[in-house]
Design a protein around this motif. Structure first.
Motif, PDB file in Angstrom:
ATOM      1  N   UNK A  42       0.669  -1.338   0.089  1.00  0.00           N
ATOM      2  CA  UNK A  42      -0.025  -0.057   0.106  1.00  0.00           C
ATOM      3  C   UNK A  42       0.886   1.259  -0.058  1.00  0.00           C
ATOM      4  N   UNK A  43       2.032   1.388   0.667  1.00  0.00           N
ATOM      5  CA  UNK A  43       2.666   2.377   0.865  1.00  0.00           C
ATOM      6  C   UNK A  43       3.567   2.641  -0.572  1.00  0.00           C
ATOM      7  N   UNK A  44       3.818   1.680  -0.954  1.00  0.00           N
ATOM      8  CA  UNK A  44       4.662   1.808  -2.456  1.00  0.00           C
ATOM      9  C   UNK A  44       3.791   2.278  -3.481  1.00  0.00           C
ATOM     10  N   UNK A  67       8.617  -1.231   2.483  1.00  0.00           N
ATOM     11  CA  UNK A  67       7.702  -1.231   1.441  1.00  0.00           C
ATOM     12  C   UNK A  67       7.960  -2.619   0.704  1.00  0.00           C
ATOM     13  N   UNK A  68       9.103  -3.092   0.798  1.00  0.00           N
ATOM     14  CA  UNK A  68       9.284  -4.381   0.157  1.00  0.00           C
ATOM     15  C   UNK A  68       8.768  -5.627   1.278  1.00  0.00           C
ATOM     16  N   UNK A  69       8.214  -5.118   2.372  1.00  0.00           N
ATOM     17  CA  UNK A  69       7.784  -6.192   3.209  1.00  0.00           C
ATOM     18  C   UNK A  69       8.965  -6.909   4.069  1.00  0.00           C
ATOM     19  N   UNK A 120       5.127   7.578   7.857  1.00  0.00           N
ATOM     20  CA  UNK A 120       5.202   7.421   6.328  1.00  0.00           C
ATOM     21  C   UNK A 120       3.786   7.648   5.711  1.00  0.00           C
ATOM     22  N   UNK A 121       2.798   7.139   6.391  1.00  0.00           N
ATOM     23  CA  UNK A 121       1.248   7.369   6.013  1.00  0.00           C
ATOM     24  C   UNK A 121       1.216   9.043   5.971  1.00  0.00           C
TER      25      UNK A 121
END
Length: 142
Positions: A56-58, A86-88, A100-101
């Protein structure tokens, strides 16, 4: 006296030989994956929360056409750490996720709601893909 080599230690590698230090594995080679020949089992595996949040962030960052550096600077977190989130690869704290959000113009609730929506969609696909599942046709949301 024996003919064995004296004082030779046996080395046990920590990661598979095919992965060099400093490189990342593609999603298809992550440890939690199921065998490639079993599509029903692969779809039924629930994704990790950190993968959903990172996706979701990416996606939000790319939709806004912003760089990783721009968002990391605005969130006041390091660029490599944001990349791993972002890559988990990292399980971020609620403070990091909120930062970040907010850097993306979202609230923490918005971010978590979007990730929850993806988990719900994945669960619905999994229920349809697994014949004989006790949850087929059932609505679990209240």
């Amino acid at each position: 006296m024996s003919n064995e080599a004296p004082n030779q230690a046996r080395v046990i590698p920590l990661r598979p030989q095919s992965v060099r230090p400093g490189t990342t594995r593609p999603v298809s080679e992550r440890p939690a994956t199921t065998p490639p020949g079993d599509p029903a089992a692969r779809q039924s595996r629930e994704p990790l929360w950190r993968d959903l949040v990172g996706d979701v962030l990416r996606r939000e960052r790319l939709a806004q056409e912003r760089t990783l550096k721009d968002v990391a600077d605005a969130a006041r977190i390091s660029m490599p750490y944001l990349s791993e989130v972002e890559r988990g690869r990292k399980e971020a704290s609620s403070e990091v996720l909120a930062a970040a959000a907010h850097a993306l113009g979202l609230g923490l609730g918005d971010l978590l709601s979007l990730a929850q929506g993806e988990l719900t969609q994945h669960s619905a696909r999994s229920r349809r893909a697994v014949p004989g599942s006790p949850y087929n046709g059932m609505c679990l949301a209240a």
